[in-house]
Design a protein around this motif. Structure first.
Motif, short mmCIF file in Angstrom:
data_model
loop_
_atom_site.label_atom_id
_atom_site.label_comp_id
_atom_site.label_asym_id
_atom_site.label_seq_id
_atom_site.Cartn_x
_atom_site.Cartn_y
_atom_site.Cartn_z
N ALA A 166 -1.71 -2.23 -4.53
CA ALA A 166 -1.01 -2.73 -3.35
C ALA A 166 -0.58 -4.19 -3.44
O ALA A 166 0.51 -4.54 -2.96
N PRO A 167 -1.38 -5.11 -4.02
CA PRO A 167 -0.99 -6.53 -3.98
C PRO A 167 0.08 -6.94 -4.99
O PRO A 167 0.46 -8.11 -5.03
N ARG A 168 0.59 -6.03 -5.79
CA ARG A 168 1.53 -6.40 -6.84
C ARG A 168 2.84 -6.94 -6.28
O ARG A 168 3.25 -6.58 -5.19
N PRO A 169 3.53 -7.79 -7.05
CA PRO A 169 4.83 -8.30 -6.60
C PRO A 169 5.89 -7.20 -6.56
O PRO A 169 5.70 -6.10 -7.11
N LEU A 170 7.00 -7.53 -5.92
CA LEU A 170 8.06 -6.55 -5.69
C LEU A 170 8.53 -5.89 -6.98
O LEU A 170 8.67 -4.66 -7.03
N ASP A 171 8.81 -6.67 -8.02
CA ASP A 171 9.34 -6.09 -9.26
C ASP A 171 8.39 -5.04 -9.83
O ASP A 171 8.83 -3.98 -10.30
N HIS B 48 0.83 -1.21 0.00
CA HIS B 48 0.00 0.00 0.00
C HIS B 48 0.87 1.26 0.00
O HIS B 48 0.58 2.22 -0.72
N VAL B 49 1.91 1.25 0.83
CA VAL B 49 2.79 2.43 0.92
C VAL B 49 3.47 2.68 -0.42
O VAL B 49 3.52 3.82 -0.91
N LEU B 50 3.98 1.62 -1.05
CA LEU B 50 4.66 1.78 -2.34
C LEU B 50 3.69 2.22 -3.42
O LEU B 50 4.02 3.08 -4.26
N ALA B 51 2.48 1.66 -3.42
CA ALA B 51 1.48 2.07 -4.41
C ALA B 51 1.12 3.54 -4.21
O ALA B 51 0.98 4.29 -5.19
N HIS B 52 0.99 3.95 -2.97
CA HIS B 52 0.69 5.36 -2.69
C HIS B 52 1.80 6.27 -3.19
O HIS B 52 1.54 7.33 -3.78
N LEU B 53 3.04 5.87 -2.96
CA LEU B 53 4.16 6.70 -3.41
C LEU B 53 4.15 6.87 -4.93
O LEU B 53 4.40 7.98 -5.44
N ALA B 54 3.86 5.81 -5.65
CA ALA B 54 3.81 5.91 -7.11
C ALA B 54 2.67 6.79 -7.57
O ALA B 54 2.84 7.68 -8.43
#
Length: 228
Positions: A79-84, A43-49
């Motif tokens: 949010a549920p996407r893999p790391l890459d 969620h945090v990474l998706a928000h940043l993008a």
């Protein structure tokens, strides 16, 4: 006016630090809880993008988000996407923000953010810097408030102190790390409360990341701050 070019460079450095750190995770780690209630690291990474793209919208004169509901839905979708996929999205959206920031523009113009908030375009890069640095801490992967650049900590402390200045529910308060001092809360000739502590703890309390247990308070109780 803010030095937008300096702040854009600082955003780039902060993003590189975050991408390097996140690159050491694995898919399982991305699904684990972040320090933000109800949000995984994904969620945090998706928000940043999505925030990077939203600030591109701001700088190009479009609404920051279509709606609050659309913003939240986009984060839940991604949010549920893999790391890459997360790394690629954060990297590419950050590059789009840098590209817009590098374009010739009137940085003194007023732009509109969320909920009718307006600001100088020159402050937008600093706002993005705040997002990257604080959410790096929120990931809970070893980057702490004490890890933040000293310049960032001082400037964000001043920004948040100004944000709560004049707020009727916050008593007139003096903040100090022993070297620098800021005023916040209701307008008054003198502060009723003095809050003292290390820079990271002052910022953590103002930003809602720490409860303030490491702070020393004189003149009353530690003020309760409204949500950001």
């Amino acid at each position: 006016m803010m030095d937008h070019a300096h702040d854009l460079a600082s955003v780039r450095d902060a993003t590189d630090r975050l991408l390097t750190a996140v690159g050491k995770l694995d898919n399982a780690s991305v699904t684990e809880s972040s320090r933000l209630p109800g949000w995984s690291r994904g969620h945090v990474l998706a928000h940043l993008a999505r925030n990077a793209d939203a600030l591109v919208n701001v700088l190009e004169g479009r609404p920051m988000y279509v709606s609050g509901e659309a913003r939240d839905a986009d984060i839940e979708r991604d949010a549920p996407r893999p790391l890459d996929a997360q790394l690629t999205d954060v990297r590419e959206s950050a590059a789009r923000f840098q590209d817009v920031g590098a374009a010739p523009a009137d940085w003194s113009r007023t732009v509109e953010l969320r909920n009718g908030v307006t600001d100088s375009a020159s402050r937008v890069p600093f706002r993005r810097w705040v997002e990257v640095e604080l959410h790096h801490v929120d990931l809970g992967i070893g980057y702490e408030l004490e890890s933040l650049p000293a310049e960032f900590t001082e400037r964000e402390t001043g920004f948040l102190a100004a944000r709560f200045a004049g707020h009727p529910e916050v008593p007139p308060t003096r903040l100090t790390d022993g070297t620098r001092a800021w005023r916040t809360g209701r307008d008054a000739a003198a502060a009723e409360v003095t809050v003292t502590g290390p820079p990271a703890d002052l910022l953590g309390w103002l930003a809602g990341r720490r409860a303030g247990s490491a702070l020393t308070v004189e003149g009353g109780a530690l003020p309760t701050l409204p949500p950001l």
